[in-house]
Design a protein around this motif. Structure first.
Motif, PDB file in Angstrom:
ATOM      1  N   HIS A   1       8.808  43.369 -10.763  1.00 34.54           N
ATOM      2  CA  HIS A   1      10.120  43.241 -11.391  1.00 34.54           C
ATOM      3  C   HIS A   1      10.644  41.811 -11.241  1.00 34.54           C
ATOM      4  O   HIS A   1      11.134  41.215 -12.207  1.00 34.54           O
ATOM      5  CB  HIS A   1      11.115  44.240 -10.792  1.00 34.54           C
TER       6      HIS A   1
ATOM      7  N   MET B   1      21.423  46.067 -18.031  1.00 33.41           N
ATOM      8  CA  MET B   1      20.531  47.213 -18.125  1.00 33.41           C
ATOM      9  C   MET B   1      19.830  47.392 -16.783  1.00 33.41           C
ATOM     10  O   MET B   1      19.414  46.433 -16.159  1.00 33.41           O
ATOM     11  CB  MET B   1      19.500  46.971 -19.222  1.00 33.41           C
ATOM     12  N   THR B   2      19.678  48.609 -16.330  1.00 34.76           N
ATOM     13  CA  THR B   2      18.932  48.917 -15.118  1.00 34.76           C
ATOM     14  C   THR B   2      17.559  49.396 -15.517  1.00 34.76           C
ATOM     15  O   THR B   2      17.413  50.236 -16.397  1.00 34.76           O
ATOM     16  CB  THR B   2      19.644  50.005 -14.295  1.00 34.76           C
ATOM     17  N   ARG B   3      16.540  48.854 -14.871  1.00 38.76           N
ATOM     18  CA  ARG B   3      15.163  49.266 -15.144  1.00 38.76           C
ATOM     19  C   ARG B   3      14.747  50.310 -14.123  1.00 38.76           C
ATOM     20  O   ARG B   3      15.124  50.243 -12.968  1.00 38.76           O
ATOM     21  CB  ARG B   3      14.243  48.064 -15.055  1.00 38.76           C
ATOM     22  N   LEU B   4      13.935  51.245 -14.547  1.00 36.73           N
ATOM     23  CA  LEU B   4      13.366  52.253 -13.661  1.00 36.73           C
ATOM     24  C   LEU B   4      11.885  51.959 -13.522  1.00 36.73           C
ATOM     25  O   LEU B   4      11.166  51.878 -14.519  1.00 36.73           O
ATOM     26  CB  LEU B   4      13.568  53.657 -14.221  1.00 36.73           C
TER      27      LEU B   4
ATOM     28  N   GLN C   1      17.507  38.874 -13.247  1.00 32.68           N
ATOM     29  CA  GLN C   1      18.223  39.668 -14.239  1.00 32.68           C
ATOM     30  C   GLN C   1      18.366  41.116 -13.777  1.00 32.68           C
ATOM     31  O   GLN C   1      17.383  41.762 -13.463  1.00 32.68           O
ATOM     32  CB  GLN C   1      17.468  39.690 -15.568  1.00 32.68           C
ATOM     33  N   ASP C   2      19.556  41.604 -13.749  1.00 29.58           N
ATOM     34  CA  ASP C   2      19.809  43.012 -13.457  1.00 29.58           C
ATOM     35  C   ASP C   2      19.052  43.494 -12.220  1.00 29.58           C
ATOM     36  O   ASP C   2      18.296  42.780 -11.610  1.00 29.58           O
ATOM     37  CB  ASP C   2      19.456  43.903 -14.652  1.00 29.58           C
ATOM     38  N   GLN C   3      19.295  44.735 -11.874  1.00 28.52           N
ATOM     39  CA  GLN C   3      18.581  45.369 -10.777  1.00 28.52           C
ATOM     40  C   GLN C   3      17.584  46.372 -11.331  1.00 28.52           C
ATOM     41  O   GLN C   3      17.770  46.894 -12.421  1.00 28.52           O
ATOM     42  CB  GLN C   3      19.548  46.087  -9.846  1.00 28.52           C
ATOM     43  N   ALA C   4      16.565  46.628 -10.556  1.00 29.32           N
ATOM     44  CA  ALA C   4      15.609  47.674 -10.909  1.00 29.32           C
ATOM     45  C   ALA C   4      15.793  48.832  -9.936  1.00 29.32           C
ATOM     46  O   ALA C   4      16.120  48.625  -8.775  1.00 29.32           O
ATOM     47  CB  ALA C   4      14.183  47.158 -10.819  1.00 29.32           C
ATOM     48  N   VAL C   5      15.577  50.024 -10.415  1.00 25.89           N
ATOM     49  CA  VAL C   5      15.542  51.203  -9.565  1.00 25.89           C
ATOM     50  C   VAL C   5      14.069  51.534  -9.379  1.00 25.89           C
ATOM     51  O   VAL C   5      13.352  51.754 -10.350  1.00 25.89           O
ATOM     52  CB  VAL C   5      16.282  52.394 -10.206  1.00 25.89           C
TER      53      VAL C   5
ATOM     54  N   TYR D   1      11.272  39.639 -14.530  1.00 26.80           N
ATOM     55  CA  TYR D   1      12.672  39.575 -14.938  1.00 26.80           C
ATOM     56  C   TYR D   1      13.525  38.666 -14.073  1.00 26.80           C
ATOM     57  O   TYR D   1      14.722  38.524 -14.328  1.00 26.80           O
ATOM     58  CB  TYR D   1      13.268  40.982 -14.960  1.00 26.80           C
TER      59      TYR D   1
END
Length: 84
Positions: free
Chosen positions: A21, A1-4, A28-32, A25
């Motif tokens: 972020h 999941m990508t976080r905004l 885990q995953d990338q954030a935008v 997290y």
């Protein structure tokens, strides 16, 4: 999941959003992280937000969205307080 994550203030808000972020997290995953940040006149003598053409090293994600990787830099005389 990508976080905004939206950083609605100055350049420090974008850095704080990235740190938040990472703290919440980890890897885990990338954030935008979206921001319309610009630095104060003491750092950047040209007022207002920048266009993509005002930087080197940006990465185009879509026709209207650019990534700002660590190697991106503003073109002088513009300046930035974002970390290296």
């Amino acid at each position: 999941m990508t976080r905004l994550i939206v950083a609605a203030g100055g350049g420090g808000d974008a850095v704080a959003a990235a740190m938040l972020h990472a703290a919440l997290y980890g890897g885990q995953d990338q954030a935008v992280i979206l921001t319309y940040a610009w630095d104060r006149l003491l750092i950047d003598p040209l007022p207002g937000p920048r266009r993509p053409a005002d930087f080197t090293g940006l990465e185009r994600l879509t026709s209207a969205v650019w990534a700002v990787p660590a190697q991106a830099r503003p073109i002088p005389p513009a300046g930035s307080t974002l970390p290296d």
